[in-house]
Design a protein around this motif. Sequence first.
Motif, short mmCIF file in Angstrom:
data_model
loop_
_atom_site.label_atom_id
_atom_site.label_comp_id
_atom_site.label_asym_id
_atom_site.label_seq_id
_atom_site.Cartn_x
_atom_site.Cartn_y
_atom_site.Cartn_z
N MET A 1 10.39 17.24 72.43
CA MET A 1 10.54 18.24 71.36
C MET A 1 11.98 18.76 71.33
O MET A 1 12.56 19.05 72.37
CB MET A 1 9.58 19.40 71.67
N ALA A 2 12.53 18.83 70.14
CA ALA A 2 13.91 19.32 70.02
C ALA A 2 13.95 20.81 70.30
O ALA A 2 12.99 21.54 70.06
CB ALA A 2 14.44 19.04 68.62
N LEU A 3 15.08 21.25 70.81
CA LEU A 3 15.28 22.68 71.07
C LEU A 3 15.38 23.43 69.74
O LEU A 3 14.76 24.46 69.53
CB LEU A 3 16.57 22.82 71.87
N LEU A 4 16.18 22.86 68.84
CA LEU A 4 16.42 23.48 67.54
C LEU A 4 16.33 22.40 66.47
O LEU A 4 16.91 21.33 66.64
CB LEU A 4 17.81 24.11 67.54
N GLU A 5 15.60 22.69 65.44
CA GLU A 5 15.44 21.67 64.39
C GLU A 5 15.47 22.31 63.01
O GLU A 5 14.59 23.09 62.64
CB GLU A 5 14.11 20.94 64.60
N PHE A 6 16.52 21.99 62.27
CA PHE A 6 16.65 22.44 60.88
C PHE A 6 16.29 21.28 59.96
O PHE A 6 16.82 20.18 60.12
CB PHE A 6 18.09 22.81 60.55
N LYS A 7 15.44 21.54 58.99
CA LYS A 7 15.17 20.54 57.97
C LYS A 7 15.37 21.15 56.59
O LYS A 7 14.72 22.14 56.25
CB LYS A 7 13.74 20.01 58.10
N GLU A 8 16.28 20.55 55.84
CA GLU A 8 16.49 20.95 54.45
C GLU A 8 16.65 22.46 54.29
O GLU A 8 16.01 23.07 53.43
CB GLU A 8 15.31 20.46 53.59
N ILE A 9 17.49 23.04 55.14
CA ILE A 9 17.68 24.49 55.05
C ILE A 9 18.52 24.83 53.82
O ILE A 9 19.62 24.30 53.63
CB ILE A 9 18.39 25.03 56.31
N GLU A 10 17.98 25.72 53.02
CA GLU A 10 18.71 26.25 51.86
C GLU A 10 18.77 27.76 51.97
O GLU A 10 17.78 28.40 52.31
CB GLU A 10 18.01 25.87 50.56
N LYS A 11 19.97 28.29 51.71
CA LYS A 11 20.14 29.74 51.81
C LYS A 11 20.99 30.23 50.64
O LYS A 11 22.04 29.66 50.36
CB LYS A 11 20.83 30.09 53.13
N ARG A 12 20.50 31.24 49.98
CA ARG A 12 21.23 31.82 48.85
C ARG A 12 21.46 33.30 49.10
O ARG A 12 20.66 33.96 49.76
CB ARG A 12 20.40 31.65 47.57
N PHE A 13 22.55 33.80 48.56
CA PHE A 13 22.84 35.23 48.60
C PHE A 13 23.02 35.74 47.18
O PHE A 13 23.15 34.97 46.24
CB PHE A 13 24.13 35.50 49.39
N GLY A 14 23.10 37.06 47.08
CA GLY A 14 23.34 37.69 45.78
C GLY A 14 22.06 38.31 45.26
O GLY A 14 20.97 37.90 45.66
N PRO A 15 22.20 39.30 44.39
CA PRO A 15 21.05 40.04 43.87
C PRO A 15 20.01 39.12 43.23
O PRO A 15 18.81 39.38 43.30
CB PRO A 15 21.64 40.99 42.83
N ARG A 16 20.48 38.07 42.61
CA ARG A 16 19.53 37.12 42.00
C ARG A 16 19.57 35.78 42.71
O ARG A 16 19.28 34.74 42.10
CB ARG A 16 19.84 36.95 40.51
N ASP A 17 19.95 35.82 43.98
CA ASP A 17 20.02 34.58 44.76
C ASP A 17 20.89 33.53 44.06
O ASP A 17 20.60 32.34 44.12
CB ASP A 17 18.61 34.01 44.98
N GLU A 18 21.97 34.02 43.41
CA GLU A 18 22.74 33.08 42.60
C GLU A 18 23.80 32.32 43.40
O GLU A 18 24.35 31.33 42.91
CB GLU A 18 23.37 33.80 41.40
N VAL A 19 24.09 32.78 44.63
CA VAL A 19 25.11 32.09 45.42
C VAL A 19 24.45 31.18 46.46
O VAL A 19 23.87 31.66 47.43
CB VAL A 19 26.04 33.10 46.14
N ALA A 20 24.54 29.89 46.23
CA ALA A 20 23.95 28.93 47.17
C ALA A 20 24.95 28.64 48.27
O ALA A 20 26.02 28.09 48.02
CB ALA A 20 23.58 27.64 46.44
N VAL A 21 24.64 29.05 49.48
CA VAL A 21 25.55 28.85 50.61
C VAL A 21 25.17 27.59 51.40
O VAL A 21 25.99 26.72 51.66
CB VAL A 21 25.57 30.10 51.51
N LEU A 22 23.91 27.50 51.75
CA LEU A 22 23.42 26.28 52.41
C LEU A 22 22.54 25.55 51.41
O LEU A 22 21.66 26.14 50.78
CB LEU A 22 22.65 26.64 53.68
N ARG A 23 22.78 24.25 51.28
CA ARG A 23 22.09 23.49 50.23
C ARG A 23 21.38 22.27 50.78
O ARG A 23 21.45 21.19 50.18
CB ARG A 23 23.09 22.99 49.19
N GLY A 24 20.74 22.43 51.90
CA GLY A 24 20.02 21.30 52.46
C GLY A 24 20.66 20.85 53.76
O GLY A 24 21.23 19.77 53.85
N VAL A 25 20.56 21.71 54.78
CA VAL A 25 21.13 21.37 56.09
C VAL A 25 20.04 20.75 56.96
O VAL A 25 18.98 21.34 57.16
CB VAL A 25 21.72 22.62 56.78
N ASP A 26 20.32 19.56 57.44
CA ASP A 26 19.47 18.89 58.42
C ASP A 26 20.25 18.81 59.72
O ASP A 26 21.34 18.27 59.73
CB ASP A 26 19.13 17.47 57.96
#
Length: 229
Positions: A1-26
């Motif tokens: 088992m991996a210690l840490l596993e990110f799949k397709e991480i997407e993260k947005r900021f802003g009042p309407r989530d309009e700023v895409a910072v992470l767009r699919g981190v594996d």
Amino acid sequence: MALLEFKEIEKRFGPRDEVAVLRGVDLTVEEGEFVAVFGPSGSGKSTLLNIAAGLDTRYRGSAKLRGRDLRSLSDRARTELRRSTVGMVFQMYHLVPDWTVQANVSLPSLFGERVDGAAARAREVLAKVGLEGFEHRKPVELSGGQRQRVAVARALFSSPPLLLCDEPTGALDNETGAAVLELFRKIHEETRAAFVVVTHDERVANMAGRVVTLGDGKVARDERREVRA
Ligand SMILES: Nc1ncnc2c1ncn2[C@@H]1O[C@H](COP(=O)(O)OP(=O)(O)OP(=O)(O)O)[C@@H](O)[C@H]1O
Ligand SMILES: [Mg+2]
């Protein structure tokens, strides 16, 4: 088992989530790895560490620590998982100014089960970072390098298998930064804890077995390399 596993991480900021910072981190980190994470300012490196530590659960995709999905845990279970799994080191140390070095280092014991032996454990980890005898000082009485060593000792207090470090040499001069990195190398050798070190410091690349570069919200490069002694 991996210690840490990110799949397709997407993260947005802003009042309407309009700023895409992470767009699919594996990204998967195995036990004992030493990973340097590079990327331009604003590329989402600190954001990614916060997700890894379970401090930010507003993301899409899946983030697992030791096989456990961080977002699906209760707050309490997630906090417990973080305490037992993750130690964190930041650029600006994040020490409590009015507390002694010993109190800062044993901060994790305030929340966890383990209060017996906290003082002895604090002395042990302070010795590991070369600060024996500094127990009763306050952060203001220390140099930047010494403060960072206290922060490293605090991160080691609960013997976590994963250390997440956000620009740990960013506030230090060259020589002091080199000493902190040498300390990381020693700790990695001794404990085989995994390190994920977010940095702009090229020296970290030379000691890392793996160099990950974020760009355009994704892992732009993921390079394994021979570690130079
Ligand atoms: N709480 C927040 N609210 C709004 N935007 C944010 C927030 N936190 C981060 N951001 C934005 O997300 C982006 C990524 O930030 P992050 O701090 O993860 O970058 P970074 O790669 O760590 O940069 P640096 O190398 O400068 O530390 C930046 O554009 C930042 O402005
Ligand atoms: Mg950052």
